[in-house]
Write a protein that holds these residues in place. Sequence first.
Motif, PDB file in Angstrom:
ATOM      1  N   VAL A   1       0.860  -1.206   0.026  1.00  0.00           N
ATOM      2  CA  VAL A   1       0.013  -0.075  -0.027  1.00  0.00           C
ATOM      3  C   VAL A   1       0.910   1.172   0.135  1.00  0.00           C
ATOM      4  CG1 VAL A   1      -1.790   1.106   1.426  1.00  0.00           C
ATOM      5  CG2 VAL A   1      -1.743  -1.115   1.265  1.00  0.00           C
ATOM      6  N   SER A   2       0.905   2.117  -1.011  1.00  0.00           N
ATOM      7  CA  SER A   2       1.459   3.287  -1.050  1.00  0.00           C
ATOM      8  C   SER A   2       1.267   4.258   0.038  1.00  0.00           C
ATOM      9  CB  SER A   2       1.394   3.988  -2.515  1.00  0.00           C
ATOM     10  OG  SER A   2      -0.163   4.463  -2.471  1.00  0.00           O
ATOM     11  N   ARG A   3       2.223   5.164   0.253  1.00  0.00           N
ATOM     12  CA  ARG A   3       2.013   6.287   1.141  1.00  0.00           C
ATOM     13  C   ARG A   3       0.964   7.283   0.888  1.00  0.00           C
ATOM     14  NH1 ARG A   3       6.124   8.159   4.292  1.00  0.00           N
ATOM     15  NH2 ARG A   3       5.575  10.384   3.696  1.00  0.00           N
ATOM     16  N   ARG A   4       0.670   7.433  -0.503  1.00  0.00           N
ATOM     17  CA  ARG A   4      -0.338   8.383  -0.763  1.00  0.00           C
ATOM     18  C   ARG A   4      -1.592   7.516  -0.531  1.00  0.00           C
ATOM     19  NH1 ARG A   4      -1.496  10.812  -6.871  1.00  0.00           N
ATOM     20  NH2 ARG A   4      -3.318  11.687  -6.651  1.00  0.00           N
ATOM     21  N   THR A   5      -1.685   6.163  -0.718  1.00  0.00           N
ATOM     22  CA  THR A   5      -3.238   5.436  -0.447  1.00  0.00           C
ATOM     23  C   THR A   5      -3.377   5.584   1.289  1.00  0.00           C
ATOM     24  OG1 THR A   5      -2.765   4.043  -2.247  1.00  0.00           O
ATOM     25  CG2 THR A   5      -4.223   3.211  -0.663  1.00  0.00           C
ATOM     26  N   ILE A   6      -2.418   5.467   1.947  1.00  0.00           N
ATOM     27  CA  ILE A   6      -2.382   5.507   3.193  1.00  0.00           C
ATOM     28  C   ILE A   6      -2.972   6.976   3.766  1.00  0.00           C
ATOM     29  CG2 ILE A   6      -1.430   5.292   5.675  1.00  0.00           C
ATOM     30  CD1 ILE A   6       0.610   3.012   4.267  1.00  0.00           C
ATOM     31  N   GLY A   7      -2.346   7.827   3.181  1.00  0.00           N
ATOM     32  CA  GLY A   7      -2.805   9.117   3.627  1.00  0.00           C
ATOM     33  C   GLY A   7      -4.294   9.530   3.179  1.00  0.00           C
ATOM     34  N   THR A   8      -4.642   9.171   1.927  1.00  0.00           N
ATOM     35  CA  THR A   8      -6.058   9.320   1.663  1.00  0.00           C
ATOM     36  C   THR A   8      -6.943   8.385   2.425  1.00  0.00           C
ATOM     37  OG1 THR A   8      -5.266   9.624  -0.715  1.00  0.00           O
ATOM     38  CG2 THR A   8      -7.562   9.154  -0.353  1.00  0.00           C
ATOM     39  N   GLU A   9      -6.412   7.254   2.970  1.00  0.00           N
ATOM     40  CA  GLU A   9      -7.267   6.417   3.685  1.00  0.00           C
ATOM     41  C   GLU A   9      -7.426   7.171   4.914  1.00  0.00           C
ATOM     42  OE1 GLU A   9      -5.979   2.274   4.548  1.00  0.00           O
ATOM     43  OE2 GLU A   9      -6.055   3.069   6.507  1.00  0.00           O
ATOM     44  N   VAL A  10      -6.353   7.711   5.562  1.00  0.00           N
ATOM     45  CA  VAL A  10      -6.513   8.499   6.974  1.00  0.00           C
ATOM     46  C   VAL A  10      -7.464   9.572   6.980  1.00  0.00           C
ATOM     47  CG1 VAL A  10      -5.489   9.655   8.662  1.00  0.00           C
ATOM     48  CG2 VAL A  10      -4.241   7.534   7.832  1.00  0.00           C
ATOM     49  N   LEU A  11      -7.463  10.269   5.845  1.00  0.00           N
ATOM     50  CA  LEU A  11      -8.260  11.340   5.819  1.00  0.00           C
ATOM     51  C   LEU A  11      -9.822  11.175   5.703  1.00  0.00           C
ATOM     52  CD1 LEU A  11      -6.314  13.846   3.423  1.00  0.00           C
ATOM     53  CD2 LEU A  11      -6.666  14.157   5.778  1.00  0.00           C
ATOM     54  N   LEU A  12      -9.941   9.942   5.105  1.00  0.00           N
ATOM     55  CA  LEU A  12     -11.470   9.507   4.555  1.00  0.00           C
ATOM     56  C   LEU A  12     -12.037   8.678   5.921  1.00  0.00           C
ATOM     57  CD1 LEU A  12     -10.999   7.785   1.112  1.00  0.00           C
ATOM     58  CD2 LEU A  12     -12.361  10.007   1.634  1.00  0.00           C
ATOM     59  N   VAL A  13     -11.177   8.017   6.582  1.00  0.00           N
ATOM     60  CA  VAL A  13     -11.754   7.478   7.850  1.00  0.00           C
ATOM     61  C   VAL A  13     -12.065   8.504   9.011  1.00  0.00           C
ATOM     62  CG1 VAL A  13     -11.036   6.105   9.969  1.00  0.00           C
ATOM     63  CG2 VAL A  13     -10.489   5.125   7.434  1.00  0.00           C
ATOM     64  N   LEU A  14     -11.049   9.685   8.934  1.00  0.00           N
ATOM     65  CA  LEU A  14     -11.554  10.565   9.947  1.00  0.00           C
ATOM     66  C   LEU A  14     -12.552  11.629   9.585  1.00  0.00           C
ATOM     67  CD1 LEU A  14      -7.761  11.720  11.052  1.00  0.00           C
ATOM     68  CD2 LEU A  14      -9.391  10.318  12.027  1.00  0.00           C
ATOM     69  N   GLY A  15     -12.961  11.531   8.265  1.00  0.00           N
ATOM     70  CA  GLY A  15     -13.691  12.181   7.591  1.00  0.00           C
ATOM     71  C   GLY A  15     -15.148  12.012   7.948  1.00  0.00           C
ATOM     72  N   VAL A  16     -15.298  10.510   8.151  1.00  0.00           N
ATOM     73  CA  VAL A  16     -16.493  10.024   8.521  1.00  0.00           C
ATOM     74  C   VAL A  16     -16.772   9.722   9.937  1.00  0.00           C
ATOM     75  CG1 VAL A  16     -16.789   9.009   5.927  1.00  0.00           C
ATOM     76  CG2 VAL A  16     -15.882   7.562   7.972  1.00  0.00           C
TER      77      VAL A  16
ATOM     78  N   LEU B   1       3.327   5.981   7.669  1.00  0.00           N
ATOM     79  CA  LEU B   1       3.912   7.157   6.869  1.00  0.00           C
ATOM     80  C   LEU B   1       4.866   7.815   7.213  1.00  0.00           C
ATOM     81  CD1 LEU B   1       0.186   8.902   6.726  1.00  0.00           C
ATOM     82  CD2 LEU B   1       1.242   7.980   4.786  1.00  0.00           C
ATOM     83  N   GLY B   2       5.588   7.126   8.240  1.00  0.00           N
ATOM     84  CA  GLY B   2       6.981   7.551   8.669  1.00  0.00           C
ATOM     85  C   GLY B   2       6.960   8.894   9.549  1.00  0.00           C
ATOM     86  N   TRP B   3       5.696   9.345  10.025  1.00  0.00           N
ATOM     87  CA  TRP B   3       6.002  10.448  10.958  1.00  0.00           C
ATOM     88  C   TRP B   3       6.769  10.234  12.318  1.00  0.00           C
ATOM     89  CZ3 TRP B   3       1.074  13.775  11.932  1.00  0.00           C
ATOM     90  CH2 TRP B   3       0.543  14.393  10.422  1.00  0.00           C
ATOM     91  N   ARG B   4       7.609  11.050  12.798  1.00  0.00           N
ATOM     92  CA  ARG B   4       8.215  10.927  14.203  1.00  0.00           C
ATOM     93  C   ARG B   4       7.178  10.763  15.218  1.00  0.00           C
ATOM     94  NH1 ARG B   4      12.946  15.432  13.348  1.00  0.00           N
ATOM     95  NH2 ARG B   4      13.814  14.381  11.707  1.00  0.00           N
TER      96      ARG B   4
END
Length: 256
Positions: free
Chosen positions: A9-24, A180-183
Amino acid sequence: MTVDLARPVSRRTIGTEVLLVLGVSLGQSAVYSAVNIIGRLTADRPLSQQTATLNASQSARPWLDLTYQLLNILFALVPVLLAVHLLNRDRGDARLTLGLDARRPGTDLGLGAGLAALIGIPGLGLFALAAWLGINANVVPADLPDIWWAVPVLILAAAQNAILEEIVVVGYLVTRLRDLGWRIGAVIAASAVLRGSYHLYQGFGAFVGNAIMGVVFSLVFLRTKRVLPLVIAHTLLDVVAFVGYASLPREWFDWL
């Protein structure tokens, strides 16, 4: 022939996924809460003279009220199932990733009870201070009719809050931000600020108190890799607040 559908799963896909999960789920709640606090601050009454009601009655007809309460609890858990499903996709059994399995019931229960005491006792003092400073609305934890199903519904609501918040805002979000590699510091701050943000409708004391709780809970999850003790702790805190308010004399809670 067996087809392997698993793929990185790409970083972009994970980032989009996080925004969608939080968005709902709780990201949406944070946005509404921010708008709510702006409305409170620009109202014709001070924040300290306004009321924030949790677990309010939904209908004057008891059977319809109960139906609404149960539906609200049920559908509030759908984002949790979504988050777990998405983690299952690329991490296998999400129960193990999040620490939701029953391998350590005694340890989880003990840690959960300890966290509830650690957060709950100072939290009362913080709420009292916020009320004295006038930076919180008057919080009404429960406003259900005096009926047989009120306490069971409040207990279910407490468990629902705990499951939603701890799995999505700690277990899922911390895991995905690490993917996503966040500290570590940024991960903890993001989870804590989000938790505080969707409590802003109660006032600034609630924001600060819940943000501190978010820091503690994120640290515990990062250390133990288990979200179940956090669910237990949060459930205990909310049961005491909701059921206590509904059962004890109202004057005991004037400081809220």
